[in-house]
Design an enzyme around this catalytic site. Structure first.
Site, mmCIF file in Angstrom:
data_model
loop_
_atom_site.group_PDB
_atom_site.id
_atom_site.type_symbol
_atom_site.label_atom_id
_atom_site.label_comp_id
_atom_site.label_asym_id
_atom_site.label_seq_id
_atom_site.Cartn_x
_atom_site.Cartn_y
_atom_site.Cartn_z
ATOM 1 N N HIS A 165 8.678 -3.170 11.933
ATOM 2 C CA HIS A 165 7.259 -3.414 12.235
ATOM 3 C C HIS A 165 6.867 -3.270 13.798
ATOM 4 C CE1 HIS A 165 5.880 -4.352 8.352
ATOM 5 N NE2 HIS A 165 6.662 -5.433 8.272
ATOM 6 N N CYS A 239 5.034 2.382 13.196
ATOM 7 C CA CYS A 239 3.675 2.914 12.983
ATOM 8 C C CYS A 239 3.089 2.894 14.425
ATOM 9 C CB CYS A 239 2.863 1.728 12.349
ATOM 10 S SG CYS A 239 3.367 1.684 10.432
#
Length: 261
Positions: A165, A239
């Site tokens: 993440h 991301c």
């Protein structure tokens, strides 16, 4: 002098009071909803980070203690007539024989989901456990870095592909964009320390650009970003931009050295 009696318009006052109450109730609901949304944002951006980071730190400590204990423990002498199957079973591998024989020199497969390695990136001050799989609930939301199951394992030829993440849930890859060519990335396991060197960064590509995880990695979206020869590669993905999942940031490295424990 005749006394005048005041006229009270009851209907107007009632309508005004009802409108005031409705306005007040609406304002209270808006404030309550705003407070709830604020608490949700705080929980997502702050509390989940604290929980995941604490759990990930504890997992790293647990792994390091296990490795130290294993290194310090004296090896038991083999029993007469022992063909090695008992020792192999004790290490978690299959017994010897045609049905359980593993390819020579191949490290044992890591367990499913529990952390089995530690990723260290000095440039961004990262220390995070590595677990098998890239599922959110089982791995990534715990603050772990996830290993793509069908990619190479640390130290092997091929491509060791990892994901993490960038925001919330421990955000181990929050500063992955700061890595530059020549930076070192370390992967510690029970068997060895593997040192990789960053060779290339792909600042933005689509989530469907799966060739970045190939054994010889390259980008199908950006053809100029590619490696052409087999080797021992490392791929880190997350991301981008921050707080979105629109694109993927990719960092590629190559294995420089292996130091056995």
């Amino acid at each position: 002098m005749r006394e005048r009696i005041p006229v009270v318009v009851q209907g107007r006052r009632t309508r005004r009071s009802r409108a005031a109450r409705a306005l007040w109730t609406g304002a209270e609901l808006a404030v309550t909803l705003g407070a709830v949304l604020l608490l949700l944002v705080v929980h997502q951006l702050w509390w989940t980070n604290r929980q995941a980071q604490r759990a990930a730190h504890d997992q790293v400590d647990r792994l390091e203690r296990q490795w130290e204990a294993r290194t310090a423990a004296p090896a038991a002498p083999p029993r007469p007539g022992d063909d090695g199957s008992a020792e192999q079973a004790a290490r978690g591998g299959p017994p010897s024989g045609a049905s359980g024989r593993r390819a020579a020199g191949r490290p044992p497969a890591p367990p499913r989901n529990p952390a089995y390695a530690v990723l260290r990136i000095p440039r961004i001050g990262l220390t995070a456990p590595v677990a098998e799989g890239v599922g959110k609930a089982a791995v990534l939301n715990k603050g772990y870095v996830g290993h793509y199951p069908h990619s190479a394992r640390p130290g092997e030829r091929g491509n060791v592909a990892l994901a993490g993440h960038r925001n919330t849930h421990g955000e181990p890859f929050r500063r992955l964009d700061l890595l530059r060519t020549g930076d070192t990335v370390l992967i510690d396991t029970a068997a060895a320390r593997y040192t990789y060197v960053v060779r290339r960064t792909l600042a933005r590509t689509t989530p469907a650009d799966g060739t970045v995880l190939a054994a010889v990695p390259y980008s199908g979206v950006h053809p100029a970003a590619r490696f052409t020869a087999p080797g021992a590669y490392l791929t880190l993905t997350t991301c981008t931009p921050e707080y979105t999942s629109t694109y993927r940031l990719v960092v590629w490295g190559v294995l420089r050295s292996t130091q056995s424990r």
